[in-house]
Design a protein around this motif. Structure first.
Motif, PDB file in Angstrom:
ATOM      1  N   GLU A   7       0.746  -1.245  -0.042  1.00 42.54           N
ATOM      2  CA  GLU A   7       0.001   0.088   0.023  1.00 42.54           C
ATOM      3  C   GLU A   7       0.835   1.372   0.007  1.00 42.54           C
ATOM      4  O   GLU A   7       0.427   2.318  -0.503  1.00 42.54           O
ATOM      5  N   LYS A   8       2.063   1.312   0.491  1.00 49.60           N
ATOM      6  CA  LYS A   8       3.038   2.489   0.604  1.00 49.60           C
ATOM      7  C   LYS A   8       3.814   2.482  -0.664  1.00 49.60           C
ATOM      8  O   LYS A   8       4.508   3.553  -0.847  1.00 49.60           O
ATOM      9  N   SER A  10       5.091   3.023  -4.965  1.00 46.80           N
ATOM     10  CA  SER A  10       4.585   3.849  -5.836  1.00 46.80           C
ATOM     11  C   SER A  10       3.419   3.235  -6.754  1.00 46.80           C
ATOM     12  O   SER A  10       2.445   3.805  -7.240  1.00 46.80           O
ATOM     13  N   ARG A  13       0.100   3.086  -4.956  1.00 46.92           N
ATOM     14  CA  ARG A  13      -0.399   3.928  -4.342  1.00 46.92           C
ATOM     15  C   ARG A  13      -1.906   4.342  -4.599  1.00 46.92           C
ATOM     16  O   ARG A  13      -2.305   4.451  -5.746  1.00 46.92           O
ATOM     17  N   ASN A 130      -0.413   4.928 -12.164  1.00 46.70           N
ATOM     18  CA  ASN A 130       0.748   4.747 -11.093  1.00 46.70           C
ATOM     19  C   ASN A 130       2.003   4.299 -12.050  1.00 46.70           C
ATOM     20  O   ASN A 130       3.234   4.683 -11.839  1.00 46.70           O
TER      21      ASN A 130
END
Length: 225
Positions: A7-8, A10, A13, A130
């Motif tokens: 989840e953290k 890139s 995101r 993303n």
């Protein structure tokens, strides 16, 4: 798998853990472990999956005909590699991907990402956005390296790279992601000549260096191109 780390990143995101689990199934996710110096992808290979570093780090290396290594980039946890080649069917890799240290890699099938999702995932477009952003950042990274290797002198290349690192860290005291040989490869210079120049720069009072820890000592430096 535990999605809190993803989840953290890139690539994921703006997506939730539930959405990520759904996407991992769609993208045929596979997790693999590698020992230090293992080759993850060989130059010339045809790949269909990008890799996300979950732990450890990997180097993007280019070897010429005579076996000289040239470090193009270092990929750390949360970052991706080979996404451009995986997006173009049949395009052979121009570099090796090597585990700099023991590493865990999550592989995702990019062709599945670029196709219309059969499950009509609402978050599918977000993932594509993303990926485009990541590709743009990679292009910027390559442009920066071109700037760092543009000066004719080793000192000029060092100062260009170290200046960028100081700005990135927001401090004149920082640690770079390369050892001496890797820094020489990245700047495309001889290792012995690089070490000699660093010794001269220390004697000139420009910086202090211990392994990959640097401290810039002056704000006024003349670059000898």
């Amino acid at each position: 798998m535990d999605t809190s780390f993803l989840e953290k990143t890139s690539l994921f995101r703006g997506t939730s853990g539930e959405e990520i689990n759904s996407m991992l199934a769609c993208l045929q996710a596979v997790k693999k472990s590698y020992a230090k110096n293992d080759v993850i992808y060989h130059a010339g290979s045809i790949v269909s999956s990008l890799g996300i570093v979950l732990s450890g780090s990997v180097f993007i290396e280019n070897d010429d005909f005579w076996g000289n290594k040239n470090v193009l980039d270092v990929i750390t946890p949360g970052q991706v590699f080979a996404e451009a080649y995986a997006s173009i069917p049949g395009e052979p890799l121009m570099f090796n991907v090597v585990a700099y240290e023991a590493a865990e890699i999550l592989f995702l099938n990019v062709q599945k990402l670029l196709q219309v999702c059969p499950n009509s995932c609402a978050h599918h477009n977000k993932l594509i956005q993303n990926l485009l952003s990541i590709s743009a950042q990679k292009n910027l990274s390559l442009s920066r390296r071109s700037l760092h290797t543009a000066p004719k002198s080793i000192r000029g290349r060092l100062l260009s790279y170290l200046s960028f690192q100081a700005i990135q860290h927001g401090s004149r005291d920082f640690v770079i992601p390369f050892n001496r040989q890797q820094l020489a490869d990245y700047l495309n210079v001889d290792r012995s000549a690089l070490s000699n120049e660093l010794s001269k720069m220390q004697k000139d009072g420009l910086l202090k260096v211990e392994k990959n820890h640097f401290c810039l000592l002056t704000d006024e430096i003349e670059i000898y191109s």
